[in-house]
Each structure stands twice: as C-alpha cells, then as structure tokens.
Design an enzyme around this catalytic site. Structure first.
Site, PDB file in Angstrom:
ATOM      1  NE  ARG A   1      65.287 -17.400  54.025  1.00 22.62           N
ATOM      2  CZ  ARG A   1      66.452 -17.175  52.826  1.00 22.62           C
ATOM      3  NH1 ARG A   1      66.935 -18.160  52.818  1.00 22.62           N
ATOM      4  NH2 ARG A   1      66.768 -16.114  52.546  1.00 22.62           N
TER       5      ARG A   1
ATOM      6  CE1 TYR B   1      62.567  -2.471  55.881  1.00 21.21           C
ATOM      7  CE2 TYR B   1      60.455  -3.444  55.606  1.00 21.21           C
ATOM      8  CZ  TYR B   1      61.901  -3.855  55.773  1.00 21.21           C
ATOM      9  OH  TYR B   1      62.547  -5.156  55.911  1.00 21.21           O
TER      10      TYR B   1
ATOM     11  CD  GLU C   1      60.751 -22.146  67.201  1.00 20.64           C
ATOM     12  OE1 GLU C   1      61.455 -21.161  67.800  1.00 20.64           O
ATOM     13  OE2 GLU C   1      61.070 -22.882  65.651  1.00 20.64           O
TER      14      GLU C   1
ATOM     15  CE  LYS D   1      60.699 -11.113  58.669  1.00 20.84           C
ATOM     16  NZ  LYS D   1      62.146 -11.112  58.315  1.00 20.84           N
TER      17      LYS D   1
ATOM     18  NE  ARG E   1      62.796 -14.642  51.443  1.00 18.27           N
ATOM     19  CZ  ARG E   1      62.332 -15.536  51.036  1.00 18.27           C
ATOM     20  NH1 ARG E   1      62.374 -16.804  50.991  1.00 18.27           N
ATOM     21  NH2 ARG E   1      62.692 -15.897  52.210  1.00 18.27           N
TER      22      ARG E   1
ATOM     23  CE  LYS F   1      62.959 -14.777  58.877  1.00 18.56           C
ATOM     24  NZ  LYS F   1      64.404 -14.660  58.781  1.00 18.56           N
TER      25      LYS F   1
END
Ligand code: PBG
Length: 322
Positions: free
Chosen positions: A216, A312, A232, A247, A204, A194
């Site tokens: 972040r 979406y 990762e 992502k 957000r 990510k």
C-alpha cells in the site's frame, strides 16, 4: 548538603501523586472496534488477535450494550462481506453486515456513537483500498466509490464516518455527498496520517484484507516522514475533517504531539492490531504485566495529545479503570 529541589517530595504518596497527575485516562477516551460477519449467533475468536471476535450482527448488538454500560462512548464497525468484486461493491450494499450492524446497534443502543470505517480493501477481490487501473489504484474514480460507502453508512445510522483509504481528496468528496443528502450533522474522522505499517498484520487476517499483489506504499505514508504528516493534516482540515486521526499509535507518538501542538481540532489515535497482539502474546507467555502495560500505553497516547483512542484494549481497560 541538603537538596533544595526534591522532585521526589511530590511522589511520596499515592494521594500526592494523584493530586499532581497531569493525564487521567477514562473509558470516555475509548472507541472499541468491532468486526461483523454475516450469519447468526457467530462469536469466533480471531486467531491473530486473542480475545477479539468475529461477530454476527445479533452478537454485535449484545456486545454494543455491554460496551455502552462500561462507559465507552463509541464503537467503530468493520465488516467482512459475503462477496468481493473488482470495485468492492459489497462495501455499499445496504444488506452487508456493516450496514445491518450499524442500524441494529443504533436501534438498540441509540446513545452509543457509531463510527463507520470507510475503505474498500475488505471488499475488493484484489485487496487494495481503491479501484484499479491496470495495477495502479486510481485516485479520482475511487472517490466516487468511497462516497457511496460513506452515504450507505450514514443512511444506516452512523454518527461518524472514518475514511481509511488514503486517497487524495476523499474528505472533501465525502463531506459533499453527506451534505447533499442532508447528513450535515454526520462528522468525519479522517485517518489523516496513516502510515504503510507492518503493525496492521493481524488486522489483515481479521478482516481478510491483505493486498493480493504489491503493497500500500503508493497511498499510505512512509514511516520515515513527519513533515508530510502535517501536509496531510492541513489538507484534511481544509477539506472539512472534524477529527484528525494518526495511525498507528505507539511508534508514532512524536507525530501525535506535533499534530496536537499545531492544530485546534480533536486528535484521535488508532492503537492498531499489531500493537495489541504484541502485548497479548507477551502477556500470554507471562513475560509482562498486561494490565500495567496496557494502561501505561494508553495513558502515554493521551499524554502525547490524543483526545480519542481507538483500541482493542478498550473493554479490558474500562474494566480495570472502574
Ligand atoms: C483498512 C484498514 C486497516 C486498518 C484499519 N482500516 C488495514 C490496512 O490499511 O491495511 C488497520 C487496523 C489495525 O491494524 O488494527 N484500510
């Protein structure tokens, strides 16, 4: 001079093109994200994400039925809590919208797969994805909180737990708490890769989860790195992740391809809010052909190696693919 090799021969008609098509997009590839809120009969459009809605649990259940009938196999549940605090305790409150939505959807549409997003940023007053120690997001004390969130979602009826916080060791921690509580058949779809991305902007707003200070970058990945992505992924596989997610999607398809080529786990991509809203905005201006561009983008994600696409666009795309 006659050409011997003519790739155009294989493009001469839709029939031939269909016969040799390598990637076929279907509604079975999709997961649709749903944002749930407290209250009743709420159906409010999210300003930064046209045609996406904040739904109360009753309306989320109605939508879940439609999604299932369209042949989409899964939904991912995000929530806006009724209260926030320093540690994000509404994230594991069994009376919060997410937990209530999971159990209500499971009851009405038992064969729809439910993914629970596990993170704290929507629930903490400071908007970071973990517990703060001064201004630093403390890794190991956050793991205990994530365990509580994952367990509460499994107890509500989630089939898949999807940690999106990017703390080190969270897959192992979540696997442990699930197994200790006899949820060994609940899977983990890890947001393994990510990136700290500007493409999350509209989300957000939708989830009211922007960090109140800083960014972040101390936990999400640097967009400049790809070798680190494999590190990762390897860690998450070692810790027991069942599905590996990357992502965002479109600007990161090289990572999807690399991961696909190197591992034997299912690969998911998250086609995130910014990617969605850019297409929507351009389409609303009449600048692009929305249907064509959406189906092309989703097909390319699958071609790059995604088995699962969280998007979406899922409802529109499933309708277009009928
Ligand atoms: C929570 C979370 C985010 C998204 C999914 N889970 C936002 C973030 O990390 O800031 C983004 C989804 C999207 O943009 O569609 N950590």
């Amino acid at each position: 001079m006659k050409q011997k090799l003519r790739p155009r021969r294989m493009r001469i008609s839709e029939n031939i093109r269909a016969m040799i098509r390598e990637t076929i997009l279907t509604p079975k590839d999709f997961v649709y994200p749903i944002f749930v809120v407290a209250g009743e009969n709420i159906h409010e459009e999210i300003p930064s994400m046209p045609n996406c809605f904040h739904l109360s649990v009753d309306n989320a259940v109605e939508l879940a039925k439609k999604i299932f009938d369209l042949g989409i196999p899964a939904v991912e549940i995000f929530g806006l809590p009724e209260y926030k605090d320093e540690i994000g305790s509404s994230a594991w409150d069994m009376k919060s919208p997410v937990q209530r939505a999971i159990s209500a959807i499971k009851k009405s549409v038992p064969n729809l797969t439910i993914v629970g997003d596990v993170c704290l940023c929507q629930y903490t007053s400071h908007g970071h994805c973990g517990k703060l120690c001064n201004d630093y997001v403390d890794n190991d004390s956050t793991l205990e909180l994530l365990q509580k969130v994952a367990l509460s979602q499994a107890q509500s009826g989630a089939d898949i737990i999807a940690p999106s916080d990017m703390m080190d060791g969270r897959v192992a921690a979540i696997r442990e708490i699930l197994d200790e509580n006899s949820f060994e058949n609940v899977s983990i779809m890890s947001y393994s890769v990510k990136y700290a991305s500007g493409f999350y902007g509209p989300f957000r707003d939708a989830a009211d989860s922007a960090p109140q200070f800083g960014d972040r970058k101390q936990y999400q990945m640097d967009c400049a790195n790809s070798r680190e992505a494999m590190k990762e992924v390897e860690l998450d596989i070692d810790e027991g992740a069942d599905i590996i997610m990357i992502k965002p999607a479109l600007a990161y398809l090289d990572i999807v391809k690399t991961v696909r080529d190197k591992i034997n786990r299912p690969v998911a991509v998250y086609n995130v809010s910014g990617e969605y809203s850019m297409i929507k905005a351009a389409a609303m201006n009449g600048w692009i052909d929305e249907k064509r561009i959406v189906l092309e983008s989703l097909t390319c994600m699958k071609r790059a190696g995604a088995d699962i696409i969280i998007t979406y666009h899922a409802i529109d795309a499933a309708n277009w693919l009928k």
